[in-house]
Enzyme design. Structure first.
Site, mmCIF file in Angstrom:
data_model
loop_
_atom_site.group_PDB
_atom_site.id
_atom_site.type_symbol
_atom_site.label_atom_id
_atom_site.label_comp_id
_atom_site.label_asym_id
_atom_site.label_seq_id
_atom_site.Cartn_x
_atom_site.Cartn_y
_atom_site.Cartn_z
ATOM 1 C CD GLU A 34 -3.689 -9.537 4.342
ATOM 2 O OE1 GLU A 34 -3.788 -8.516 5.021
ATOM 3 O OE2 GLU A 34 -2.962 -9.606 3.329
ATOM 4 N NE ARG A 54 1.674 -5.004 3.468
ATOM 5 C CZ ARG A 54 0.528 -4.659 4.047
ATOM 6 N NH1 ARG A 54 -0.141 -5.526 4.788
ATOM 7 N NH2 ARG A 54 0.063 -3.439 3.924
ATOM 8 C CG ASP A 63 18.459 -10.453 -5.902
ATOM 9 O OD1 ASP A 63 18.741 -11.382 -5.113
ATOM 10 O OD2 ASP A 63 18.415 -10.601 -7.132
ATOM 11 C CG HIS A 113 -1.958 -1.050 1.219
ATOM 12 N ND1 HIS A 113 -3.004 -1.075 0.339
ATOM 13 C CD2 HIS A 113 -2.092 -2.168 1.980
ATOM 14 C CE1 HIS A 113 -3.762 -2.151 0.552
ATOM 15 N NE2 HIS A 113 -3.220 -2.834 1.545
ATOM 16 C CG ASP A 161 -6.784 -6.709 3.987
ATOM 17 O OD1 ASP A 161 -7.614 -6.203 3.226
ATOM 18 O OD2 ASP A 161 -5.585 -6.386 3.993
HETATM 19 C C1 3PY Z 1 -4.158 -5.640 7.726
HETATM 20 O O1 3PY Z 1 -4.289 -5.259 8.906
HETATM 21 O O2 3PY Z 1 -4.966 -6.369 7.145
HETATM 22 C C2 3PY Z 1 -2.991 -5.208 6.967
HETATM 23 O O3 3PY Z 1 -2.561 -5.903 6.092
HETATM 24 C C3 3PY Z 1 -2.415 -3.887 7.257
HETATM 25 O O4 3PY Z 1 -1.943 -3.233 6.140
#
Ligand code: 3PY
Length: 252
Positions: free
Chosen positions: A150, A70, A84, A45, A176
């Site tokens: 998530e 991430r 890398d 994000h 999520d």
């Molecule tokens: C979540 O809390 O789902 C996340 O991935 C935060 O960005």
């Protein structure tokens, strides 16, 4: 440094991190100097480019803090590029099945543990100033793989995902998950809390490490007491809360 974070995870230490969406090397340095154990640089994000990410990884090295990235997807080419560039490990969003977990672990580890390809002159290989043997050994000892749980459809597979060879732990994404369970943004809905607790217990029972977000030191300590070993704070949330409090306290 990188080795140290994986070793500390394996030793069962409580670890605290900063989740960073802004593409700022200075913010990484601040987290390092403040005494956090790790940062997660968010390219799902956040606004990072390959170049800003590399500067943030350099800032992590300079300020003595481990840096995971991430990714925006499970794409093996993306996983390869961030490793890398010198990331200590990867956090991968929306991992739903044991097959997903196996695929990301394979992308992150060199043979015989996975299928990561090597560039001997990558930043991770000190631009060729270390031997291939040393590069492989460092990567083996230090690379951390954290799939994100998530989605509701990942919940039945938490033990299997957490126990996958080459996976070091899980990162529970409450935002999520709250949407996936039908309670958008409500992280404290009983169904969301119960799902988080169950996922954490199952991962711990599989001998894995659990990480998630905290919004206060009290909440972080409560997680530590319940065996959640890696807790992180969103730097954007910390900063926006401070801005809001500062403005709202003014006589104007
Ligand atoms: C979540 O809390 O789902 C996340 O991935 C935060 O960005």
């Amino acid at each position: 440094m990188a080795q140290m974070l994986k070793a500390r995870m394996r030793a069962g230490e409580n670890l605290v991190g900063c989740f960073i969406m802004l593409p700022s090397p200075a913010l990484v340095e601040m987290a390092g100097y403040a005494g956090f154990d790790f940062v997660i640089l968010d390219t799902e994000h956040g606004a990072a480019t390959s170049e800003t990410l590399e500067h943030q990884l350099r800032a992590a090295d300079a300020s003595g803090i481990s840096a995971l990235v991430r990714t925006s997807s499970m794409n093996p080419g993306e996983i390869l590029r961030v490793l890398d560039a010198g990331a200590t490990g990867i956090v991968v969003p929306h991992v739903r099945t044991p097959a997903d977990a196996e695929a990301i672990a394979s992308a992150a580890h060199y043979p015989p543990y996975g299928c990561r390809g090597i560039a001997t002159t990558s930043r991770a290989g000190r631009h060729g100033f270390i031997s291939v043997a040393e590069h492989l050994s460092r990567a083996h000892d230090s690379t951390i793989v954290l799939p994100q749980i998530e989605d509701a459809d990942a919940l039945p597979y938490v033990s299997a995902i957490a126990g996958t060879a080459g996976v070091d732990g899980i990162f529970i994404g409450p935002a999520d998950l709250s949407i996936s369970l039908g309670h958008p943004g409500n992280h404290s809905d009983p169904q969301v809390l119960a799902a988080i607790e169950k996922a954490a217990q199952e991962a711990c029972a599989a001998g894995s490490i659990v990480s998630t977000f905290a919004s206060s030191s009290n909440e972080a300590n409560a997680f530590f007491r319940r065996g959640i070993k890696m807790v992180m704070f969103s730097t954007t949330s910390l900063f926006t809360a401070t801005l809001r409090d500062t403005v709202s306290g003014l006589l104007k």
